[in-house]
Design a protein around this motif. Structure first.
Motif, short mmCIF file in Angstrom:
data_model
loop_
_atom_site.label_atom_id
_atom_site.label_comp_id
_atom_site.label_asym_id
_atom_site.label_seq_id
_atom_site.Cartn_x
_atom_site.Cartn_y
_atom_site.Cartn_z
N MET A 1 0.83 -1.17 0.00
CA MET A 1 0.00 0.00 0.00
C MET A 1 0.89 1.25 0.00
N LEU A 2 0.46 2.24 -0.75
CA LEU A 2 1.16 3.51 -0.81
C LEU A 2 0.39 4.55 -0.01
N ILE A 3 1.10 5.25 0.87
CA ILE A 3 0.51 6.35 1.62
C ILE A 3 1.09 7.64 1.08
N LEU A 4 0.24 8.46 0.49
CA LEU A 4 0.64 9.80 0.07
C LEU A 4 0.60 10.66 1.33
N PHE A 5 1.71 11.32 1.63
CA PHE A 5 1.84 12.02 2.90
C PHE A 5 2.11 13.50 2.66
N ALA A 6 1.12 14.32 2.99
CA ALA A 6 1.22 15.77 2.78
C ALA A 6 1.29 16.50 4.11
N HIS A 7 1.64 17.77 4.06
CA HIS A 7 1.80 18.56 5.28
C HIS A 7 0.49 18.72 6.02
N GLY A 8 -0.54 19.19 5.33
CA GLY A 8 -1.83 19.44 5.96
C GLY A 8 -2.11 20.93 6.06
N SER A 9 -3.40 21.26 6.08
CA SER A 9 -3.83 22.65 6.17
C SER A 9 -5.28 22.66 6.63
N ARG A 10 -5.65 23.72 7.30
CA ARG A 10 -7.06 23.87 7.67
C ARG A 10 -7.91 24.31 6.47
N ASP A 11 -7.26 24.80 5.45
CA ASP A 11 -7.95 25.32 4.27
C ASP A 11 -8.35 24.17 3.34
N PRO A 12 -9.64 23.96 3.13
CA PRO A 12 -10.08 22.86 2.28
C PRO A 12 -9.61 23.00 0.83
N ARG A 13 -9.37 24.22 0.37
CA ARG A 13 -8.86 24.41 -0.99
C ARG A 13 -7.47 23.81 -1.13
N LEU A 36 -4.25 8.57 1.73
CA LEU A 36 -3.71 9.90 1.97
C LEU A 36 -3.65 10.16 3.47
N ALA A 37 -2.52 10.73 3.92
CA ALA A 37 -2.37 11.10 5.33
C ALA A 37 -1.70 12.47 5.40
N TYR A 38 -1.88 13.11 6.55
CA TYR A 38 -1.32 14.45 6.75
C TYR A 38 -0.43 14.49 8.00
N LEU A 39 0.56 15.34 7.95
CA LEU A 39 1.46 15.55 9.08
C LEU A 39 0.76 16.29 10.21
N GLU A 40 0.03 17.35 9.85
CA GLU A 40 -0.64 18.16 10.88
C GLU A 40 -1.76 18.97 10.25
N LEU A 41 -2.61 19.50 11.08
CA LEU A 41 -3.69 20.42 10.69
C LEU A 41 -4.81 19.79 9.89
N SER A 42 -4.71 18.53 9.56
CA SER A 42 -5.72 17.84 8.77
C SER A 42 -5.80 16.38 9.21
N ALA A 70 13.38 18.92 1.00
CA ALA A 70 13.67 18.19 2.23
C ALA A 70 14.14 19.19 3.28
N GLY A 71 13.27 19.52 4.19
CA GLY A 71 13.60 20.42 5.28
C GLY A 71 13.38 19.73 6.61
N LYS A 72 13.16 20.52 7.65
CA LYS A 72 13.00 19.99 9.00
C LYS A 72 11.81 19.03 9.09
N HIS A 73 10.69 19.40 8.47
CA HIS A 73 9.53 18.51 8.54
C HIS A 73 9.88 17.12 8.02
N LEU A 74 10.55 17.09 6.88
CA LEU A 74 10.85 15.79 6.28
C LEU A 74 11.93 15.05 7.04
N SER A 75 13.02 15.73 7.34
CA SER A 75 14.15 15.04 7.98
C SER A 75 13.89 14.68 9.43
N GLU A 76 13.05 15.44 10.12
CA GLU A 76 12.81 15.16 11.53
C GLU A 76 11.39 14.67 11.79
N ASP A 77 10.40 15.47 11.44
CA ASP A 77 9.02 15.16 11.81
C ASP A 77 8.47 13.93 11.10
#
Length: 121
Positions: A1-13, A36-42, A70-77
């Motif tokens: 299974m593949l999980i698409l992993f995005a940051h997340g946002s409160r904005d539905p757009r 689909l999964a989100y890191l935060e806010l969603s 690849a920043g802090k979110h990717l390398s750490e979170d």
């Protein structure tokens, strides 16, 4: 299974872009093969999706970060979340793939879009 992993946002757009991508990928590959999964806010979070995948009998997960750089979110979170999922489910094979922004095909497309935008001014 593949999980698409995005940051997340409160904005539905913002989320709509990723939800459309996940829906198209699931329609092509099979609804049980892409989530689909989100890191935060969603929701759902990575933890939620992993739990559901395990409940559905998954033994192998691939996590594809939908990050341009690849920043802090990717390398750490993101790495921490994946490590926590591995610790929670030791029999589950979880592979963290490189971020989409590290793929030369996407970088090439971005350069093309920038060049066309500059040329059309």
């Amino acid at each position: 299974m593949l999980i698409l992993f995005a940051h997340g946002s409160r904005d539905p757009r913002w989320r709509a872009t990723f939800e459309e991508l996940a829906a198209a990928a699931a329609a092509e590959a099979g609804a049980d093969l892409v989530r689909l999964a989100y890191l935060e806010l969603s929701a759902p979070t990575l933890e939620d999706v992993v739990e559901r995948a395990v409940d559905d009998g998954a033994t192998r997960l691939r996590v594809l970060p939908l990050f341009l750089a690849a920043g802090k979110h990717l390398s750490e979170d993101v790495a921490k979340r994946v490590d926590e999922a591995r610790a929670t489910h030791p029999g589950l094979d979880i592979e963290l793939l490189p971020a989409v922004g590290e793929d030369e095909r996407l970088r090439s497309l971005l350069r093309q879009i920038v060049a066309e935008s500059v040329a059309s001014r």
